[in-house]
Design an enzyme around this catalytic site. Structure first.
Site, PDB file in Angstrom:
ATOM      1  CG  HIS A 115      -1.853  -1.174   1.268  1.00  0.00           C
ATOM      2  ND1 HIS A 115      -2.656  -1.602   0.239  1.00  0.00           N
ATOM      3  CD2 HIS A 115      -2.037  -2.071   2.270  1.00  0.00           C
ATOM      4  CE1 HIS A 115      -3.292  -2.703   0.602  1.00  0.00           C
ATOM      5  NE2 HIS A 115      -2.941  -3.011   1.825  1.00  0.00           N
ATOM      6  CG  ASP A 138      -5.255  -6.143   0.185  1.00  0.00           C
ATOM      7  OD1 ASP A 138      -5.127  -7.051   1.030  1.00  0.00           O
ATOM      8  OD2 ASP A 138      -5.363  -4.956   0.500  1.00  0.00           O
TER       9      ASP A 138
END
Length: 446
Positions: free
Chosen positions: A264, A315
């Site tokens: 991220h 993810d």
């Protein structure tokens, strides 16, 4: 075995009439401007398979379950509570079945290796299984069923927040001590097939102390992955704890280098962006999940201009599509900056720029060689040139067509380590794996 392509994307660029010779799962030779050999399989257009650097396989089973508004300030933290409730009922067999479905979808969309950020280690009561790598074995089984390459990243998780705070009840299935984690890593290593890669993943600065971070990263010479700066609340809490922002703290204190992937890294200031780019680490971007959770937008324009390395991951696996992840990186920049064609140099293809960055960054993050080149794994994707998305396409527009204009079905075949896993857009075992997945979800959610 020989594969022959009318055109193929090589490290030097697009080439015509390409023979790819495969032996023992790797590319033995690449011959451009060649005629097909006797018995060679003939295809139209080839690109290298991509690496998916960040997956929580079991979360595929809860995709779409968190889209009902529960409170005015719904965000990542409220989504996490739903995730905790879902995982509390999963057995190792459930984890294997759900993860296999996710891996099939990855292969069908062009991912040929996955970095599984694996933190669901314990039984439902929080106790270790008799085999400490019981659930790691479920991941390995799922990867074997699907035929995807695996970089296993066992996660160390010990605390609920910065400063070593006591974990919460919902985190009991994640938790390890340093000793039990070392045992878990070695037990996981024993289960891996020959071409798998083993790294480690301190979950986040919320979940480890500085001393634990140092001990965990010393357990491997392989990849190191960590969540960092995904939400603004995390950044504020880190500043309160340490006086520094999460990525700033890691860069100053953790020896971040080419082995590291910061997952991220969404909320960076300019100094962090520039220093992360110079560190040689990879930013593991998951823009579809980040959009779904309302996390924010990574500063990709500045980061790439400073020489930063990036890769993509799926993810939470709410939607699994390699092209969609690449497209979302560029589109998020366009929406934020209100310009077009942002992540490419003048007169360059955005699609080729993004694909090349994700290919190189994914290989680095997952600890493998990539590309259609001698010595690399034979991880190859062929595009269906009869698909409407490619009507009238030339080689220099193929990646732009696939990423920005493609629809499901644009991929024809996928070879992983030289074995054909996807043909005519369908995985060889998709029906059987999907049927099992349906039965598991009906029992879990019924």
């Amino acid at each position: 075995m020989d594969l022959w392509f009318e055109t193929a994307l090589l490290p030097t660029g697009w080439a015509e009439r390409v023979t790819v010779r495969i032996a023992e799962g790797r590319i033995a030779a690449v011959l451009a401007d060649s005629d097909p050999t006797l018995g060679a399989e003939r295809h139209r257009a080839a690109i290298p398979g991509l690496g998916n650097v960040h997956s929580h396989g079991f979360q595929r089973g809860m995709a779409g379950l968190s889209e009902r508004r529960g409170r005015p300030d719904d965000d990542f933290w409220s989504w996490r509570e739903i995730m905790y409730r879902f995982l509390d009922r999963l057995t190792p067999d459930d984890i294997a079945a759900i993860t296999a479905q996710a891996y099939v979808e990855m292969l069908e969309t062009g991912y040929t290796r996955v970095g599984e950020f694996h933190y669901l280690h314990n039984d439902v009561d929080g106790a270790r299984y008799a085999d400490p790598a019981e659930t790691a074995g479920a991941i390995v089984h799922a990867a074997g069923q699907a035929g995807i390459g695996l970089t296993l990243l066992p996660v160390f998780y010990a605390h609920s927040d910065f400063g070593g705070r006591e974990p919460k009840p919902g985190q009991r299935r994640f938790l390890s001590s340093l000793d039990s984690f070392a045992e878990l890593v070695e037990a996981s290593r024993a289960k891996l097939p020959a071409d798998a890669v083993l790294g480690v993943a301190p979950h986040s600065l919320r979940a480890v102390t500085p001393e634990e971070l140092a001990a965990v990263t010393a357990l491997t010479s392989g990849p190191i992955h960590i969540h960092a700066a995904e939400q603004t609340g995390e950044v504020a809490a880190c500043e309160q704890w340490s006086g520094a922002r999460p990525v700033e703290w890691l860069l100053h204190n953790a020896g971040v280098d080419q082995r590291w992937t910061l997952i991220h890294a969404t909320h960076l200031n300019h100094a962090e962006t520039d220093r992360l780019a110079r560190s040689g680490a990879v930013a593991g971007l998951c823009p579809v999940t980040e959009a779904n959770l309302g996390d924010g937008i990574f500063p990709a324009e500045r980061y790439l201009a400073t020489g930063g390395r990036l890769a993509t991951g799926t993810d939470s696996n709410i939607q699994i599509d390699a092209a969609a992840e690449l497209r979302a990186i560029e589109y998020s920049q366009r929406l934020s900056l209100r310009r077009r064609a942002i992540l490419a140099d003048e007169d360059a293809s955005v699609g080729e720029t993004l694909f090349g960055a994700a290919l190189a960054g994914g290989g680095q993050a997952l600890g493998v060689t990539t590309g259609i080149a001698p010595g690399a794994p034979a991880d190859i994707v062929s595009l269906d040139m009869d698909h409407p998305s490619f009507a009238g396409a030339s080689a220099d527009t193929l990646l732009d067509r696939w990423i920005f204009a493609g629809r499901p079905g644009a991929i024809d075949c996928v070879w992983r380590a030289g074995t054909l896993q996807v043909s005519r857009g369908r995985h060889r075992a998709s029906e059987a794996i999907a049927n099992h997945y349906h039965k598991i979800l009906e029992r879990l959610l019924g």
